[in-house]
Design a protein around this motif. Structure first.
Motif, PDB file in Angstrom:
ATOM      1  N   VAL A   1       0.837  -1.200   0.000  1.00 46.82           N
ATOM      2  CA  VAL A   1       0.000   0.000   0.000  1.00 46.82           C
ATOM      3  C   VAL A   1       0.877   1.256   0.000  1.00 46.82           C
ATOM      4  CG1 VAL A   1      -1.701   1.308   1.323  1.00 46.82           C
ATOM      5  CG2 VAL A   1      -1.959  -1.151   1.066  1.00 46.82           C
ATOM      6  N   GLY A   2       2.039   1.174   0.660  1.00 51.13           N
ATOM      7  CA  GLY A   2       2.948   2.311   0.696  1.00 51.13           C
ATOM      8  C   GLY A   2       3.533   2.619  -0.673  1.00 51.13           C
ATOM      9  N   PHE A   3       4.065   1.602  -1.323  1.00 51.12           N
ATOM     10  CA  PHE A   3       4.694   1.811  -2.622  1.00 51.12           C
ATOM     11  C   PHE A   3       3.672   2.023  -3.727  1.00 51.12           C
ATOM     12  CE2 PHE A   3       8.638   0.051  -0.855  1.00 51.12           C
ATOM     13  CZ  PHE A   3       9.560   0.869  -1.465  1.00 51.12           C
ATOM     14  N   PHE A   4       2.559   1.302  -3.616  1.00 49.23           N
ATOM     15  CA  PHE A   4       1.569   1.340  -4.696  1.00 49.23           C
ATOM     16  C   PHE A   4       0.178   1.591  -4.124  1.00 49.23           C
ATOM     17  CE2 PHE A   4       5.027  -1.561  -5.773  1.00 49.23           C
ATOM     18  CZ  PHE A   4       5.545  -0.922  -6.881  1.00 49.23           C
ATOM     19  N   PRO A   5      -0.094   2.868  -3.780  1.00 51.01           N
ATOM     20  CA  PRO A   5      -1.344   3.168  -3.066  1.00 51.01           C
ATOM     21  C   PRO A   5      -2.606   2.717  -3.812  1.00 51.01           C
ATOM     22  CG  PRO A   5       0.098   5.082  -3.081  1.00 51.01           C
ATOM     23  CD  PRO A   5       0.714   4.075  -3.995  1.00 51.01           C
ATOM     24  N   ASP A   6      -2.543   2.627  -5.146  1.00 51.46           N
ATOM     25  CA  ASP A   6      -3.729   2.195  -5.884  1.00 51.46           C
ATOM     26  C   ASP A   6      -4.176   0.794  -5.492  1.00 51.46           C
ATOM     27  OD1 ASP A   6      -3.846   4.521  -7.175  1.00 51.46           O
ATOM     28  OD2 ASP A   6      -3.274   3.781  -9.164  1.00 51.46           O
ATOM     29  N   THR A   7      -3.217  -0.017  -5.036  1.00 51.09           N
ATOM     30  CA  THR A   7      -3.600  -1.381  -4.655  1.00 51.09           C
ATOM     31  C   THR A   7      -4.609  -1.358  -3.523  1.00 51.09           C
ATOM     32  OG1 THR A   7      -1.699  -1.478  -3.182  1.00 51.09           O
ATOM     33  CG2 THR A   7      -1.429  -2.452  -5.364  1.00 51.09           C
TER      34      THR A   7
ATOM     35  N   HIS B   1       4.935 -11.697 -14.491  1.00 51.12           N
ATOM     36  CA  HIS B   1       3.679 -11.000 -14.175  1.00 51.12           C
ATOM     37  C   HIS B   1       3.803  -9.499 -14.465  1.00 51.12           C
ATOM     38  CE1 HIS B   1       0.115  -9.790 -11.940  1.00 51.12           C
ATOM     39  NE2 HIS B   1      -0.177 -11.046 -11.679  1.00 51.12           N
ATOM     40  N   LEU B   2       5.032  -8.979 -14.333  1.00 52.36           N
ATOM     41  CA  LEU B   2       5.254  -7.540 -14.548  1.00 52.36           C
ATOM     42  C   LEU B   2       4.878  -7.148 -15.972  1.00 52.36           C
ATOM     43  CD1 LEU B   2       8.588  -6.898 -12.626  1.00 52.36           C
ATOM     44  CD2 LEU B   2       6.263  -6.234 -11.982  1.00 52.36           C
ATOM     45  N   PRO B   3       4.532  -5.935 -16.249  1.00 50.26           N
ATOM     46  CA  PRO B   3       4.507  -4.791 -15.313  1.00 50.26           C
ATOM     47  C   PRO B   3       3.249  -4.735 -14.443  1.00 50.26           C
ATOM     48  CG  PRO B   3       3.746  -4.092 -17.446  1.00 50.26           C
ATOM     49  CD  PRO B   3       4.094  -5.555 -17.582  1.00 50.26           C
ATOM     50  N   TYR B   4       2.373  -5.737 -14.531  1.00 51.87           N
ATOM     51  CA  TYR B   4       1.100  -5.600 -13.824  1.00 51.87           C
ATOM     52  C   TYR B   4       1.183  -6.078 -12.385  1.00 51.87           C
ATOM     53  CZ  TYR B   4      -0.872  -4.697 -18.350  1.00 51.87           C
ATOM     54  OH  TYR B   4      -1.134  -4.158 -19.567  1.00 51.87           O
ATOM     55  N   ILE B   5       0.537  -5.325 -11.502  1.00 51.72           N
ATOM     56  CA  ILE B   5       0.299  -5.809 -10.145  1.00 51.72           C
ATOM     57  C   ILE B   5      -1.103  -6.385 -10.111  1.00 51.72           C
ATOM     58  CG2 ILE B   5       0.013  -5.158  -7.724  1.00 51.72           C
ATOM     59  CD1 ILE B   5       2.135  -3.045  -8.128  1.00 51.72           C
ATOM     60  N   LEU B   6      -2.010  -5.691 -10.807  1.00 49.44           N
ATOM     61  CA  LEU B   6      -3.350  -6.215 -10.980  1.00 49.44           C
ATOM     62  C   LEU B   6      -3.686  -5.994 -12.451  1.00 49.44           C
ATOM     63  CD1 LEU B   6      -6.069  -7.271 -10.061  1.00 49.44           C
ATOM     64  CD2 LEU B   6      -6.669  -4.987  -9.318  1.00 49.44           C
ATOM     65  N   ASP B   7      -3.651  -7.080 -13.185  1.00 52.35           N
ATOM     66  CA  ASP B   7      -3.887  -7.039 -14.619  1.00 52.35           C
ATOM     67  C   ASP B   7      -5.351  -6.684 -14.878  1.00 52.35           C
ATOM     68  OD1 ASP B   7      -3.413  -7.383 -17.269  1.00 52.35           O
ATOM     69  OD2 ASP B   7      -2.666  -9.420 -17.111  1.00 52.35           O
TER      70      ASP B   7
ATOM     71  N   TYR C   1      -5.501  -3.282 -14.362  1.00 52.82           N
ATOM     72  CA  TYR C   1      -5.768  -1.987 -13.721  1.00 52.82           C
ATOM     73  C   TYR C   1      -4.531  -1.320 -13.121  1.00 52.82           C
ATOM     74  CZ  TYR C   1     -10.565  -3.535 -14.197  1.00 52.82           C
ATOM     75  OH  TYR C   1     -11.740  -3.976 -14.703  1.00 52.82           O
ATOM     76  N   ILE C   2      -3.682  -2.138 -12.492  1.00 52.46           N
ATOM     77  CA  ILE C   2      -2.542  -1.547 -11.789  1.00 52.46           C
ATOM     78  C   ILE C   2      -1.253  -2.095 -12.373  1.00 52.46           C
ATOM     79  CG2 ILE C   2      -1.569  -1.055  -9.531  1.00 52.46           C
ATOM     80  CD1 ILE C   2      -4.059  -2.093  -8.252  1.00 52.46           C
ATOM     81  N   SER C   3      -0.425  -1.219 -12.865  1.00 49.52           N
ATOM     82  CA  SER C   3       0.919  -1.648 -13.242  1.00 49.52           C
ATOM     83  C   SER C   3       1.899  -0.905 -12.348  1.00 49.52           C
ATOM     84  CB  SER C   3       1.193  -1.352 -14.709  1.00 49.52           C
ATOM     85  OG  SER C   3       1.539   0.001 -14.857  1.00 49.52           O
ATOM     86  N   VAL C   4       3.116  -1.438 -12.241  1.00 49.77           N
ATOM     87  CA  VAL C   4       4.057  -0.831 -11.290  1.00 49.77           C
ATOM     88  C   VAL C   4       4.296   0.636 -11.607  1.00 49.77           C
ATOM     89  CG1 VAL C   4       5.290  -2.832 -10.390  1.00 49.77           C
ATOM     90  CG2 VAL C   4       5.969  -1.854 -12.575  1.00 49.77           C
TER      91      VAL C   4
END
Lengths: 445, 337
Positions: free
Chosen positions: B71-77, B280-286, B288-291
């Motif tokens: 959550v710190g690095f990628f608040p969108d998550t 899996h990269l660049p997606y954290i959530l394919d 919607y969220i990429s790094v």
């Protein structure tokens, strides 16, 4: 009654925090007490204190476990229930949240070591030294997490440009104006509460008729520590009043039913208020609020009239405030009373009346923690991030918050009941005297 | 390496750390319960509780560290996963809470309570199953955004072959990792009876681990072909993973080098896990969220990395001390301390 997602999310967050905070407070305070007891035990070569440290530590393993798991719950629930808030705040305040996990990590490692190495070192002082990182870890944990709450009250360290956050300064955000008073207050009250809970248990044992050397020493130690921490808490309270008056005046005004900005403001104790904001039956101390807020009877205290109706905190927090402060003074009087009677010749500090008061001190101090926390949170309403985001804007859009609430309610009831059962079982058939025989004297026979 | 890739790598390391230590813990809970039911308790439970007692709390921290860092690095998550995972996330949390506290209740409170041990054992399998669904969801196709809301398509998750193959893999991996570690620990403790039982567990779960991995690959191909292609490009990672597995299995079959066997298992999962993560990269959530799109601002990113390095300086020596006292101290392991 139909509850909205905001109501349910607030209820669930309150419930989790309200439950967790008991164990968090114990988790911050009790290591300090354990460490003091072990230190005295080693210094004076007094096996009673060594046993005290061991028994406290044994009970602590249970509460710390519940503290860890409920802490995990609130950590994730923040994202689950307040995703929009976390998304914004995360950009500015995630540093201390992140550091909190480090402090917690540090504490967990050394607590594991401490609990399992009682007899492993040739010099007992090495074992005592392990308690220091545990205290540092738990107190630092409390510090970091409180800075986040402080940030919600007095946010700074960023600018809003359109919808975007710019010029972010994580350290400025962390060391915001609310940080010193809040962290000070949280730490002293945690230590105080731990001392009073342990004192309460000792008093209970004595009242049940087990009045040995162990119980007396436990009472002396907890009451002496309790007095020191209670006085510290009073100082922290004073610091908080000055902070509020300067940086969050609407909260102080709501706490004190102070409607008009004016110098020479009165301090209101107790009393009731009706729908027309008429206060009755309150004790008024002239000029005292000004004095507490600004160290002068003529200090001008900002009133609620300077804030539009919709951003005023609810006025019922005054009742909580009265009770919290009352319990604070109660703890000073009781612990000081015990210490004075103990020092005076021909006086009995172990009289039933005083023991009952000490017994009441444990539950009352937990109550004060709950009250203080509720008034701190409710006193920030309607904001989740004061001046920027209102609670209703930060909430999840997911359905089923009600179902989630019920699931967690069940969990906390289960954990609460079992914690008590397990703790009672742990000590009921093991009086301190018998354990002392077993542990320290048995082997020499 | 850019800061956001560094960030996700650090977090991935912690998730890997959690995978290993939590697997040991989760599996141990299951074996402890199994031991009681099959009356082999006296053989293995001593070894298990000796290891678990001092370290269980540390295990939990790896997990907290991961999600707070994420959550710190990628608040969108926080926004996407938080909204979508209210129910499944809460169920996982409740299971974790029950597990942690019941461990304490049964270990320090009432040692002989069957119910406590059952809950402890059962949650050991349910938690990896439920946590693994977060990884499944990250493949995309289980969330949709409509009218400014994120909706979780639970029905799709429950009927997806990919989702179930991940659950199976999570459970058998937990049992395999745990069994190999406990075999090693029993060997260190020179507890031959326990060693015999645990070694059989390790062998028993080795085959299913590989089968389940293949199953995941096969179902990934149809669920997310793009990710599958990326994974094929990193075929050597998965090849190394298999070689490590083969070496570990060989050692265990031969009944020697249990320590090396466990390290090989750690490498097996290291390569597989990082191969999976990298593809899996660049997606954290394919999708919607990429790094890069969800990365927090640079100032915070640098502050977090600095805090992380300072934290490691503190933590690594502490962890080494913990391991020396409880894992590598022969007398402690043997129960003499």
């Amino acid at each position: 009654m139909e509850l909205s997602s905001v109501d349910l999310s607030r209820m669930l967050t309150s419930m989790t925090l309200g439950f967790h905070i008991i164990f968090a407070t114990i988790g911050v305070g009790v290591p300090v007490m354990i460490s003091i007891a072990e230190w005295i035990g080693i210094r004076n070569n007094d096996e009673y204190y060594l046993l005290m440290a061991r028994r406290w530590a044994r009970g602590f393993t249970i509460t710390v476990a519940v503290g860890v798991v409920t802490g995990t719950c609130i950590g994730l629930q923040l994202s689950l229930l307040w995703p929009s808030f976390m998304k914004v705040a995360g950009q500015v305040i995630s540093l201390p949240l992140f550091m909190e996990t480090f402090a917690f990590f540090f504490e967990a490692i050394f607590l594991g070591i401490y609990l399992y190495t009682w007899d492993r070192f040739k010099k007992p002082i090495y074992h005592w030294l392990l308690s220091i990182p545990v205290i540092i870890g738990s107190s630092a944990s409390a510090f970091f997490i409180t800075t986040v709450n402080a940030f919600m009250n007095t946010p700074q360290g960023f600018k809003l440009d359109g919808g975007a956050l710019v010029e972010i300064e994580p350290l400025t955000a962390m060391f915001n104006p609310a940080t010193p008073s809040k962290t000070f207050h949280v730490l002293t009250t945690s230590y105080l509460t731990a001392a009073l809970i342990l004192g309460s248990i000792a008093a209970f044992t004595v009242l049940k008729g087990r009045n040995g050397v162990y119980e007396r020493k436990a009472l002396k130690l907890t009451m002496a520590a309790g007095l020191v921490f209670a006085l510290g808490t009073a100082v922290a309270g004073d610091v908080s009043a000055k902070f509020l008056s300067k940086h969050q005046p609407e909260k102080l005004a709501a706490l004190e039913w102070h409607f008009e900005t004016k110098p020479g403001a009165d301090l209101l104790l107790f009393g009731t208020i009706d729908e027309n904001n008429e206060v009755t039956k309150a004790i008024k101390i002239p000029g005292m609020l000004s004095f507490l807020a600004g160290s002068s009877l003529d200090h001008e205290v900002v009133g609620l009239d300077e804030f539009p109706e919709e951003v005023r905190p609810p006025l019922w927090i005054h009742y909580l405030f009265d009770m919290m402060v009352g319990i604070g003074f109660f703890s000073i009087i009781v612990s000081a009373g015990f210490i004075i009677l103990d020092k005076m010749k021909n006086r009995n500090p172990y009289n039933k009346g005083l023991l009952w008061l000490i017994l009441a001190g444990g539950p009352l101090s937990i109550l004060a923690i709950e009250l203080g926390w509720i008034l701190a949170e409710v006193g920030r309403q309607p904001w989740i991030l004061r001046g920027y985001i209102k609670v209703a804007e930060g909430v999840t859009s997911a359905d089923n918050v009600g179902l989630t609430f019920l699931m967690f309610l069940g969990l906390y009831i289960l954990l609460g009941v079992l914690t008590i059962i397990v703790l009672v079982k742990m000590f009921r058939n093991k009086p301190a005297e018998a354990e002392l025989e077993d542990r320290f004297r048995g082997s020499s026979k | 390496m850019s800061l956001e890739v560094l960030g996700i790598t650090v977090l991935w390391f912690f998730l890997y750390g959690y995978l290993i230590v939590a697997s040991i813990d989760f599996g141990a809970g299951f074996f402890a319960y199994y031991g009681r039911v099959t009356k082999k308790e006296h053989l293995i439970n001593h070894v298990i509780s000796r290891y678990l007692s001092p370290v269980w709390e540390v295990t939990n921290v790896f997990f907290v560290f991961f999600f707070v860092g994420l959550v710190g690095f990628f608040p969108d998550t926080a926004y996407y996963y938080g909204t979508a995972l209210l129910i499944p996330g809460s169920i996982s949390l409740i299971l974790l809470a029950i597990r942690g506290s019941f461990y304490a209740f049964s270990n320090y409170g009432s040692k002989d309570n069957d119910l406590y041990l059952f809950l402890y054992g059962a949650t050991g399998l349910l938690i990896p199953a439920s946590l693994s669904t977060a990884l499944t969801i990250s493949e995309g196709g289980f969330l949709k955004e409509e009218g400014g809301r994120v909706v979780f398509l639970a029905g799709k998750l429950f009927t997806s072959p990919y989702s179930w193959s991940v659950v199976v893999l999570a459970i058998v991996s937990v049992l395999f990792i745990s069994a190999v570690f406990l075999t090693y620990y029993a060997w260190r403790a020179r507890d031959l009876d326990a060693l015999g039982v645990l070694r059989k567990f390790a062998l028993f779960w080795s085959g299913p681990t590989i089968l389940a991995s293949l199953l995941v690959f096969a179902s990934l191909k149809s669920h997310n072909p793009h990710h599958f292609e990326n994974a094929l490009d990193l075929w050597w990672m998965f090849g190394l993973s298999f070689i490590c597995f083969a070496a570990a299995a060989l050692f265990i079959i031969q009944g020697r080098n249990y320590g090396t066997a466990f390290i090989m298992v750690m490498f097996q999962f290291f390569f597989a896990f990082f191969g999976y993560g990298a593809s899996h990269l660049p997606y954290i959530l394919d999708p919607y969220i990429s790094v890069s799109t969800s990365y927090t601002n640079d100032t915070m990113g640098r502050a977090l990395v600095t805090a992380f390095i300072a934290g490691l300086v503190l933590l690594v020596p502490s962890l080494i001390l913990l391991m020396r006292l409880f894992l590598f101290d022969a007398d402690y392991v043997k129960g003499k301390k």
